[in-house]
Design a protein around this motif. Structure first.
Motif, mmCIF file in Angstrom:
data_model
loop_
_atom_site.group_PDB
_atom_site.id
_atom_site.type_symbol
_atom_site.label_atom_id
_atom_site.label_comp_id
_atom_site.label_asym_id
_atom_site.label_seq_id
_atom_site.Cartn_x
_atom_site.Cartn_y
_atom_site.Cartn_z
ATOM 1 N N SER A 172 36.686 -1.203 76.813
ATOM 2 C CA SER A 172 35.366 -0.711 76.219
ATOM 3 C C SER A 172 36.043 -0.960 74.200
ATOM 4 C CB SER A 172 35.051 0.660 76.853
ATOM 5 O OG SER A 172 35.104 1.169 77.936
ATOM 6 N N VAL A 173 36.882 -0.230 74.633
ATOM 7 C CA VAL A 173 37.114 -0.730 72.980
ATOM 8 C C VAL A 173 36.872 -2.502 71.901
ATOM 9 C CG1 VAL A 173 39.272 -0.331 71.336
ATOM 10 C CG2 VAL A 173 38.644 1.115 72.456
ATOM 11 N N GLU A 174 37.478 -2.820 73.720
ATOM 12 C CA GLU A 174 37.495 -4.322 72.751
ATOM 13 C C GLU A 174 36.000 -4.626 73.065
ATOM 14 O OE1 GLU A 174 40.171 -6.650 71.574
ATOM 15 O OE2 GLU A 174 40.966 -4.591 72.045
ATOM 16 N N ARG A 175 34.889 -4.259 73.734
ATOM 17 C CA ARG A 175 33.218 -4.378 73.473
ATOM 18 C C ARG A 175 33.358 -4.250 72.287
ATOM 19 N NH1 ARG A 175 29.426 -5.981 77.338
ATOM 20 N NH2 ARG A 175 30.553 -6.136 78.692
ATOM 21 N N LYS B 146 24.637 -0.690 59.539
ATOM 22 C CA LYS B 146 25.088 -0.624 60.824
ATOM 23 C C LYS B 146 26.205 -0.698 61.226
ATOM 24 C CE LYS B 146 24.699 -3.719 63.413
ATOM 25 N NZ LYS B 146 25.226 -3.291 64.083
ATOM 26 N N MET B 147 26.677 -1.940 59.908
ATOM 27 C CA MET B 147 28.055 -2.055 60.265
ATOM 28 C C MET B 147 29.107 -1.886 60.080
ATOM 29 S SD MET B 147 29.411 -5.877 59.540
ATOM 30 C CE MET B 147 29.685 -5.796 57.479
ATOM 31 N N MET B 148 28.609 -0.274 58.948
ATOM 32 C CA MET B 148 30.010 0.290 59.094
ATOM 33 C C MET B 148 30.234 1.336 59.814
ATOM 34 S SD MET B 148 29.504 0.578 54.624
ATOM 35 C CE MET B 148 30.029 2.225 54.738
ATOM 36 N N ILE B 149 28.656 2.059 60.716
ATOM 37 C CA ILE B 149 28.987 2.941 62.020
ATOM 38 C C ILE B 149 29.631 2.031 62.893
ATOM 39 C CG2 ILE B 149 27.696 3.247 63.781
ATOM 40 C CD1 ILE B 149 25.353 3.990 61.620
ATOM 41 N N PHE C 134 36.053 5.227 67.539
ATOM 42 C CA PHE C 134 35.781 7.027 68.948
ATOM 43 C C PHE C 134 36.201 6.429 70.222
ATOM 44 C CE2 PHE C 134 32.699 7.748 72.165
ATOM 45 C CZ PHE C 134 33.189 9.442 72.328
ATOM 46 N N PHE C 135 35.951 5.124 70.387
ATOM 47 C CA PHE C 135 36.305 4.174 71.929
ATOM 48 C C PHE C 135 37.890 4.533 71.442
ATOM 49 C CE2 PHE C 135 32.137 3.516 72.520
ATOM 50 C CZ PHE C 135 31.854 3.392 73.426
ATOM 51 N N ARG C 136 38.477 4.124 70.582
ATOM 52 C CA ARG C 136 40.288 3.721 71.061
ATOM 53 C C ARG C 136 40.469 5.477 70.612
ATOM 54 N NH1 ARG C 136 42.018 -0.609 69.615
ATOM 55 N NH2 ARG C 136 41.944 -1.599 68.466
ATOM 56 N N ARG D 209 39.539 6.689 74.410
ATOM 57 C CA ARG D 209 40.227 6.081 75.737
ATOM 58 C C ARG D 209 41.935 6.039 75.230
ATOM 59 N NH1 ARG D 209 34.800 6.080 76.706
ATOM 60 N NH2 ARG D 209 33.619 4.622 77.395
ATOM 61 N N LYS D 210 42.299 6.229 74.550
ATOM 62 C CA LYS D 210 43.713 6.825 74.195
ATOM 63 C C LYS D 210 44.483 5.553 74.259
ATOM 64 C CE LYS D 210 44.584 11.239 74.677
ATOM 65 N NZ LYS D 210 43.632 11.955 75.267
ATOM 66 N N ALA D 211 43.905 4.423 73.273
ATOM 67 C CA ALA D 211 43.845 2.906 73.166
ATOM 68 C C ALA D 211 44.228 2.446 71.885
ATOM 69 C CB ALA D 211 43.272 1.930 74.134
#
Length: 169
Positions: free
Chosen positions: A82-85, A40-43, A50-52, A55-57
């Motif tokens: 979202s990426v930071e979350r 789960k941690m690796m996921i 995916f979020f990066r 979101r192109k961040a």
């Protein structure tokens, strides 16, 4: 008994202990749930990527797709809520899963009752999975806080049982 025989006997005893450990249902349960929470941690790393990408961040200039002009770098090297979350959820996993693995290993080696051990391992795994869902979604508090607290309490419960039953001070 010759010195060589004593060494051979000691070596056989250690192999028997390792074999006994591999036959332990508690240790097997621990390895199962340890693998679940580590997976789960690796996921969470994949979710962060995916979020990066969506979101192109990006965190680093070399990660920016296309041209590496200063304007493009400034546009894409940025923080995104979202990426930071997701990153914070992943960091929280690191802060909680690693202690669970250490304490859980000691606990599983302390010969606990199988049913009690399974409850510890299952509750911790469920709490961590729910914590990530509550963090990334985000679900309103106290969802995330309660799931964190439940997992933390499980780890402390195992530590208490190890110290209570195997204390050698």
């Amino acid at each position: 008994m010759t010195p060589g025989q004593g060494l051979q006997s000691n070596s056989s005893n250690k192999m028997a202990e390792i074999s006994h450990l591999m036959d332990s249902e508690v240790f097997s349960a621990f390895t199962t749930y340890g693998a679940i929470v580590l997976s789960k941690m690796m996921i969470m790393s994949i979710v962060t990527a995916f979020f990066r990408l969506t979101r192109k961040a990006f965190a680093n200039p070399e990660d920016v797709p296309g041209s590496k002009t200063p304007e493009n770098i400034k546009k894409f090297v940025r923080t995104d809520d979202s990426v930071e979350r997701v990153r914070r959820a992943h960091l929280n996993d690191l802060e909680n899963i690693i202690p669970f693995l250490g304490i859980g290993l000691l606990y599983s080696l302390s010969n606990p009752d199988l049913t009690t051990a399974l409850w510890h391992f299952r509750i911790f795994a469920a709490a961590r999975i729910y914590h990530s869902i509550a963090y990334v979604t985000p679900l309103p508090q106290p969802n995330r806080g309660l799931s964190w607290f439940i997992g933390y309490l499980v780890t402390w419960s195992m530590a208490y049982r190890v110290l209570k039953n195997k204390l050698y001070l």
